[in-house]
Design an enzyme around this catalytic site. Structure first.
Site, PDB file in Angstrom:
ATOM      1  N   TYR A 146       2.714  10.003  -1.152  1.00 33.01           N
ATOM      2  CA  TYR A 146       4.311   9.609   0.046  1.00 33.01           C
ATOM      3  C   TYR A 146       5.347   9.364  -0.530  1.00 33.01           C
ATOM      4  CZ  TYR A 146       0.581   6.981   2.649  1.00 33.01           C
ATOM      5  OH  TYR A 146      -0.581   6.581   3.072  1.00 33.01           O
ATOM      6  N   ARG A 187      10.667  -7.293  11.956  1.00 32.85           N
ATOM      7  CA  ARG A 187       8.880  -6.282  12.575  1.00 32.85           C
ATOM      8  C   ARG A 187       7.902  -6.901  11.100  1.00 32.85           C
ATOM      9  NH1 ARG A 187       9.259  -2.891  16.657  1.00 32.85           N
ATOM     10  NH2 ARG A 187      10.621  -3.223  18.405  1.00 32.85           N
ATOM     11  N   ASP A 238       1.086  -0.860   0.700  1.00 31.66           N
ATOM     12  CA  ASP A 238      -0.339  -0.049  -0.500  1.00 31.66           C
ATOM     13  C   ASP A 238       1.391   1.017   0.111  1.00 31.66           C
ATOM     14  OD1 ASP A 238      -2.809   1.639   0.699  1.00 31.66           O
ATOM     15  OD2 ASP A 238      -1.211   2.131   1.790  1.00 31.66           O
ATOM     16  N   HIS A 260      -7.360   9.567  -1.175  1.00 30.12           N
ATOM     17  CA  HIS A 260      -6.539   9.620  -0.256  1.00 30.12           C
ATOM     18  C   HIS A 260      -7.062   9.961   0.622  1.00 30.12           C
ATOM     19  CE1 HIS A 260      -2.885   9.078   1.072  1.00 30.12           C
ATOM     20  NE2 HIS A 260      -3.588   9.281   2.301  1.00 30.12           N
ATOM     21  N   LYS A 319       2.582  -0.661   8.699  1.00 32.90           N
ATOM     22  CA  LYS A 319       4.414  -0.071   8.302  1.00 32.90           C
ATOM     23  C   LYS A 319       5.225  -0.582   9.630  1.00 32.90           C
ATOM     24  CE  LYS A 319       7.525   4.067   8.211  1.00 32.90           C
ATOM     25  NZ  LYS A 319       7.843   4.145   9.831  1.00 32.90           N
ATOM     26  N   SER A 320       6.521  -1.228   9.019  1.00 34.16           N
ATOM     27  CA  SER A 320       7.809  -1.316   9.467  1.00 34.16           C
ATOM     28  C   SER A 320       9.278  -1.178   8.430  1.00 34.16           C
ATOM     29  CB  SER A 320       7.605  -2.213  10.443  1.00 34.16           C
ATOM     30  OG  SER A 320       9.178  -2.612  11.293  1.00 34.16           O
ATOM     31  N   ILE A 351      -2.955  -2.974   6.856  1.00 30.17           N
ATOM     32  CA  ILE A 351      -1.869  -2.690   6.714  1.00 30.17           C
ATOM     33  C   ILE A 351      -0.434  -1.699   7.141  1.00 30.17           C
ATOM     34  CG2 ILE A 351      -2.416  -2.451   4.464  1.00 30.17           C
ATOM     35  CD1 ILE A 351      -2.513   0.488   5.007  1.00 30.17           C
ATOM     36  N   ASN A 399       5.205  -9.036  11.505  1.00 25.99           N
ATOM     37  CA  ASN A 399       3.825  -8.824  11.697  1.00 25.99           C
ATOM     38  C   ASN A 399       3.376  -9.749  10.838  1.00 25.99           C
ATOM     39  OD1 ASN A 399       3.771  -6.468  13.267  1.00 25.99           O
ATOM     40  ND2 ASN A 399       4.347  -5.227  11.245  1.00 25.99           N
ATOM     41  N   LYS A 459      -3.111   5.995  -4.104  1.00 27.97           N
ATOM     42  CA  LYS A 459      -3.792   7.370  -3.745  1.00 27.97           C
ATOM     43  C   LYS A 459      -4.391   8.785  -4.576  1.00 27.97           C
ATOM     44  CE  LYS A 459      -3.532   4.617   0.705  1.00 27.97           C
ATOM     45  NZ  LYS A 459      -2.006   5.021   0.548  1.00 27.97           N
ATOM     46  N   LEU A 476      -2.068  -0.101  14.850  1.00 29.81           N
ATOM     47  CA  LEU A 476      -1.307  -0.668  15.898  1.00 29.81           C
ATOM     48  C   LEU A 476      -0.693   0.992  16.960  1.00 29.81           C
ATOM     49  CD1 LEU A 476       1.924  -2.548  15.271  1.00 29.81           C
ATOM     50  CD2 LEU A 476      -0.311  -3.379  15.190  1.00 29.81           C
TER      51      LEU A 476
END
Length: 293
Positions: A65, A251, A60, A123, A245-246, A243, A255, A90, A205
């Protein structure tokens, strides 16, 4: 269209427990994806390559971004067939409007190096600009033309969903919203599902803030799992697409392993009881950044 979970059809040795949800006729989204929000452009390729190597088949990103090129490069470098990797991007607020939406979509595909996306989202509703209905019309056209497999929205509140529903056609495939144990937006989730849209959770999270909640820590101890895995398992049990993120390989893999964790009904209820209605991100009713750089 059905929102029922179906068994993942990824290769048997890669993330076999990740389920896929039908979001549009014949379009299945892996329920766990890798988010790349705030991943710098010069790190995006490495992060996504790590994710694909770990077994992710859902990435994603977003034009805002500024890392779409890295995402596309990673997919190509992975050697995986394009059809095995589900890619979402997006539309930036500053690109809203009918014709500009169509141009922005073509530019996103070019940056990613793909012929079409699996999912393209508005978005933010950006209500002060008053263009999201025009943008939605453009997305519906792109889907009808086969230029994109599925279209949806992000951060849409019930009133925004009502506005686009009046245009007819298929409902948004998903509504991607901030959703985590301490901010669950039940009214928005219910309005999305009432339309037939799948709920997709970003910041699942709570950007780390929910990891220390008592109900989460207790479940993690009971299962010998990480707090992040417990929260992600809670999302999966509730039918959300997530989705996380790391940028850390360990990690990223951890996840994804949440797909194998099953919480008890009592544990799910305890985590659901953490809702405090405390938003971390912007308010869709007022968020008005152009997202242009």
């Amino acid at each position: 269209m059905s929102n029922d979970l179906t068994t993942s059809d990824v290769t048997p040795d890669v993330a076999p427990s990740v389920q896929r949800i039908e979001i549009a006729p014949g379009v299945l989204i892996p329920q766990i994806g890798l988010g790349v929000f705030q991943v710098p452009a010069d790190e995006a390729q490495r992060v996504v390559e790590d994710g694909l190597a770990a077994g992710y088949r859902h990435i994603d990103t977003a034009a805002a971004y500024v890392n779409e090129e890295g995402v596309g490069a990673a997919v190509r470098a992975s050697g995986l067939p394009r059809e095995e990797v589900f890619i979402t991007s997006k539309l930036r607020n500053g690109d809203q409007g009918h014709d500009s939406t169509r141009r922005a979509y073509a530019e996103t595909c070019k940056r990613l190096g793909v012929d079409r996306l699996d999912l393209y989202l508005i978005h933010w509703p950006y209500p002060s600009k008053g263009l999201f209905e025009q943008s939605w019309q453009a997305l519906q056209e792109l889907e009808a033309e086969g230029a994109v497999r599925a279209v949806g929205v992000s951060n849409f509140l019930p009133e925004h969903l009502d506005a686009i529903a009046r245009h007819g056609g298929r409902p948004p495939a998903v509504n991607q919203i901030e959703l985590h144990p301490t901010f669950q937006q039940p009214e928005v989730a219910a309005a999305s599902r009432a339309l037939g849209s799948v709920v997709e959770a970003y910041s699942p999270l709570g950007q780390g803030a929910d990891l220390t909640a008592g109900a989460v820590v207790d479940a993690a101890t009971a299962h010998g799992a990480s707090a992040a895995q417990v929260i992600l398992a809670w999302h999966l049990a509730r039918g959300h697409v997530v989705i996380p993120k790391s940028a850390k390989p360990e990690r990223i893999a951890e996840n994804l392993a949440a797909a194998d964790l099953r919480l008890s009904a009592a544990e799910i209820d305890s985590i659901t009881g953490l809702d405090s209605d405390e938003r971390i991100g912007g308010d869709p009713a007022t968020f008005a950044l152009s997202q242009m750089r």
